[in-house]
Enzyme design. Structure first.
Site, PDB file in Angstrom:
ATOM      1  N   THR A 130     -50.661  32.265  11.349  1.00 29.57           N
ATOM      2  CA  THR A 130     -51.416  31.940  10.136  1.00 29.57           C
ATOM      3  C   THR A 130     -52.386  30.784  10.304  1.00 29.57           C
ATOM      4  O   THR A 130     -53.238  30.570   9.433  1.00 29.57           O
ATOM      5  CB  THR A 130     -50.458  31.604   8.982  1.00 29.57           C
ATOM      6  OG1 THR A 130     -49.619  30.505   9.366  1.00 29.57           O
ATOM      7  CG2 THR A 130     -49.585  32.803   8.640  1.00 29.57           C
ATOM      8  N   GLU A 169     -44.156  29.579  15.340  1.00 33.76           N
ATOM      9  CA  GLU A 169     -44.416  30.619  14.345  1.00 33.76           C
ATOM     10  C   GLU A 169     -44.613  31.984  14.994  1.00 33.76           C
ATOM     11  O   GLU A 169     -44.061  32.991  14.530  1.00 33.76           O
ATOM     12  CB  GLU A 169     -45.653  30.255  13.508  1.00 33.76           C
ATOM     13  CG  GLU A 169     -45.970  31.313  12.453  1.00 33.76           C
ATOM     14  CD  GLU A 169     -47.311  31.109  11.787  1.00 33.76           C
ATOM     15  OE1 GLU A 169     -47.969  32.123  11.476  1.00 33.76           O
ATOM     16  OE2 GLU A 169     -47.719  29.944  11.588  1.00 33.76           O
ATOM     17  N   SER A 199     -50.501  20.518  16.499  1.00 28.64           N
ATOM     18  CA  SER A 199     -50.782  21.278  15.280  1.00 28.64           C
ATOM     19  C   SER A 199     -51.882  22.302  15.541  1.00 28.64           C
ATOM     20  O   SER A 199     -53.029  21.940  15.830  1.00 28.64           O
ATOM     21  CB  SER A 199     -51.221  20.331  14.156  1.00 28.64           C
ATOM     22  OG  SER A 199     -51.801  21.046  13.082  1.00 28.64           O
ATOM     23  N   SER A 200     -51.544  23.564  15.414  1.00 28.75           N
ATOM     24  CA  SER A 200     -52.508  24.629  15.683  1.00 28.75           C
ATOM     25  C   SER A 200     -53.653  24.623  14.676  1.00 28.75           C
ATOM     26  O   SER A 200     -54.818  24.768  15.043  1.00 28.75           O
ATOM     27  CB  SER A 200     -51.801  25.987  15.657  1.00 28.75           C
ATOM     28  OG  SER A 200     -52.721  27.042  15.833  1.00 28.75           O
ATOM     29  N   ASN A 201     -53.355  24.450  13.390  1.00 23.23           N
ATOM     30  CA  ASN A 201     -54.432  24.506  12.397  1.00 23.23           C
ATOM     31  C   ASN A 201     -55.374  23.316  12.549  1.00 23.23           C
ATOM     32  O   ASN A 201     -56.570  23.437  12.297  1.00 23.23           O
ATOM     33  CB  ASN A 201     -53.857  24.621  10.984  1.00 23.23           C
ATOM     34  CG  ASN A 201     -53.300  23.322  10.456  1.00 23.23           C
ATOM     35  OD1 ASN A 201     -54.015  22.495   9.897  1.00 23.23           O
ATOM     36  ND2 ASN A 201     -51.996  23.112  10.627  1.00 23.23           N
TER      37      ASN A 201
END
Length: 421
Positions: free
Chosen positions: A246, A179, A314-316
């Site tokens: 985000t 992203e 997964s960053s979130n």
């Protein structure tokens, strides 16, 4: 080069056709029960408490739906993904099992567009792709299905506006993340520059340079992989606009914003701030909702440990772990297969490689909190709950939800290494 076929951004209106398989693969009657029963349940000596916001967000839900619609619309064509559609191994494996292929790589690790023919279909992931990648795909003349999340596209609008107005985009994110690379490419395509900062420490380095100047070469060495081509800190840090990946922690993004805003005030004065500094709210609401929900859960004084479920890349999900581990013992797992036994767990510490840890699951009365990243299906969360009960020696058949979901849970609900069908 102009594409010979349009870019599809609204799916193929086949939701009714693909809904049964989506529900079979990703929904869960068990999770539905939790949502209607205050998100918690006790079975024997084990209490399971779910955060009130977790799992698939709208953007992820949409991306997966479009992928299944694409397979249904083009059953006899080759369908490629440029990379993981989202950061969840279960979802990506199911797409591969449906016949969707990952774009191959060249020996040096780059995506090999040469295999794509005009009759092929290419899916773009929810993170988006860099501008140059889109151009390369359009040059192949293939059908492109773009599942880029709307929240990501809102960030792109901000950085393009910064570039048009002569501001450098300072992006709070991970320079290696798909992203962030896509967002940075938007700034360059609009004629601007970018700088990516990972955390508060790096933001303070930038703030020091803004206030006092310094050695440009040393600065560029420190941020070698995180700046646009031709970046000159003595020139391109005089006017900056803030944006973010985000999935980062909102509080950290806001603190970085304040660090850099104050540096601009110190350098140029408060009266001139607008000429040198801008910030738009580019925090993803779904990411923030999940972070807020886990913080609310952690305010309880009875949570003994936290399980955070999501892809290891997964960053979130990593951001959720970071919040949890400050309060209670916390483990980031990808799925039930990582709960190896009651004495051993495979998990990923924050910003580290996966490891095995022994002695992770206490005996006796225990309250376990659960949350899941925005790319995690309810079906995976349900398997983790069942596995936890199994390891604790509890019978799910004794749970208050047993009768209401009995037809959807097999007698042996979990088998290590066996993919769901």
């Amino acid at each position: 080069m102009e594409s010979r076929t349009p870019v599809v951004r609204k799916g193929f209106q086949l939701k009714k056709q693909v809904l049964p398989v989506l529900q079979q693969d990703y929904a869960s009657a068990l999770i539905d029960w939790f949502r209607t029963h205050d998100f918690e349940c006790r079975v024997g000596q084990t209490r399971i408490v779910l955060a009130r916001e977790f799992g698939f967000c709208y953007g992820v839900d949409r991306a997966i739906q479009y992928a299944y619609e694409t397979r249904a619309r083009f059953p006899d064509r080759r369908v490629f993904l440029t990379g993981e559609i989202i950061h969840n191994p279960f979802v990506n494996r199911r797409l591969q099992e449906s016949g969707i292929q990952f774009l191959p790589r060249t020996p040096d690790g780059r995506k090999d567009y040469s295999v794509i023919q005009p009759e092929d279909v290419v899916l773009l992931p929810a993170f988006g792709v860099p501008v140059e990648e889109m151009a390369a795909l359009q040059a192949r003349g293939c059908i492109i299905v773009d599942t880029t999340c709307g929240s990501v596209m809102n960030v792109w609008k901000s950085v393009r506006q910064y570039a048009r107005d002569g501001f450098t985009s300072v992006i709070h994110g991970k320079y290696w993340h798909e992203e962030t690379r896509a967002t940075a490419s938007q700034a360059v395509a609009a004629g601007g520059h970018y700088l990516i900062v990972l955390n508060r420490r790096e933001a303070r380095q930038v703030a020091d340079f803004i206030r006092h100047g310094g050695d440009p070469e040393a600065f560029l060495r420190a941020f070698a992989q995180a700046v646009s081509p031709g970046f000159d800190p003595t020139v391109h840090l005089t006017r900056i606009g803030l944006a973010n990946q985000t999935t980062m922690l909102m509080n950290e993004s806001l603190e970085i914003q304040e660090i850099l805003r104050q540096a601009m005030i110190d350098r140029y004065g408060a009266d001139c701030l607008a000429e040198h500094f801008r910030a738009f709210d580019t925090i993803c609401s779904a990411t923030q909702d999940r972070q807020d929900a886990v913080l609310e859960l952690l305010r309880r004084d009875d949570i003994d440990l936290m399980i955070v479920i999501g892809g290891f890349n997964s960053s979130n999900t990593g951001s959720l772990l970071h919040l949890c581990q400050q309060r209670v013992p916390s483990f980031h797992i990808e799925g039930a297969q990582d709960l190896v036994s009651s004495t051993r767990i495979r998990h990923k510490p924050y910003m580290q490689a996966p490891v095995y840890t022994d002695g992770w699951l206490p005996a006796g009365p225990l309250t376990i909190g659960l949350t899941a990243g925005a790319s995690t299906p309810n079906s995976v969360v349900a398997e983790v709950i069942l596995r936890l009960l199994e390891l604790r020696g509890e019978r799910w058949q004794d749970a208050p939800w047993a009768d209401s979901i009995r037809t959807s849970v097999p007698e042996e609900p979990f088998s290590v290494g066996k993919p769901r069908r």
